[in-house]
Design an enzyme around this catalytic site. Sequence first.
Site, PDB file in Angstrom:
ATOM      1  N   ALA A  72       0.722  -1.203  -0.371  1.00  0.00           N
ATOM      2  CA  ALA A  72      -0.102   0.409   0.527  1.00  0.00           C
ATOM      3  C   ALA A  72       1.124   1.421  -0.117  1.00  0.00           C
ATOM      4  CB  ALA A  72      -1.173  -0.534   1.347  1.00  0.00           C
ATOM      5  N   ASP A  73       0.738   2.520  -0.650  1.00  0.00           N
ATOM      6  CA  ASP A  73       1.063   3.561  -0.487  1.00  0.00           C
ATOM      7  C   ASP A  73       0.165   4.648  -0.877  1.00  0.00           C
ATOM      8  OD1 ASP A  73       4.080   4.171  -0.814  1.00  0.00           O
ATOM      9  OD2 ASP A  73       2.710   5.931  -1.835  1.00  0.00           O
TER      10      ASP A  73
END
EC number: 3.6.1.9
Length: 196
Positions: A72-73
């Site tokens: 995730a970012d």
Amino acid sequence: MTEFVLASGSQIRRQILDNAGIDFTVEKPDVDESVIKDRRSDLSPAGMALVLGKAKAEAVSRGRPRALVLGADQTMELDGALLDKLPDASLARDRLMAMRGRSHQLHSGLALYRDGECVWQHQQSSTLHVRAFSDAFLDDYLERAGFALTASVGAYAFEGLGAQLFEKIEGDYYAILGLPLLPLLDALREFDVIPA
């Protein structure tokens, strides 16, 4: 049940998964975000969030056979520009002044990988409207915010003191924190990580 791995060093992402009652392990990915940002400078801020999330999941997935790995970012966009986390807190005043009375977008990119292959991805954006706060409020905020000034790209932790910066949000609370939870839960049910 399938082994589930979070490829992230983010404390808030860990907390979200913990609070949702999900069993997982954590492995911080060895990914140089600056190299990816340089190589893929053609991407929109939203596209960059997804590419970074995928890179993290892929990096950890290669060493975790059969596990389902979440990368995730989150990126921040102000006036169409991709902004990075501040290198030190002394720059937070300028960043917050640039945001005062204006809107910006937070883009979350999630990817699930298994055996080095992407099996699911999701991108979600939110718009946050910063209120026209006073200089006195800003002085107080900068004194009290501490780690949040450099831990997040916007120099705020929305789940804490940073909520006072805003007059309105358009989007999902969990997406603003960097982990759109409900779409992820759907995917985890599909991949037999949590019961359907």
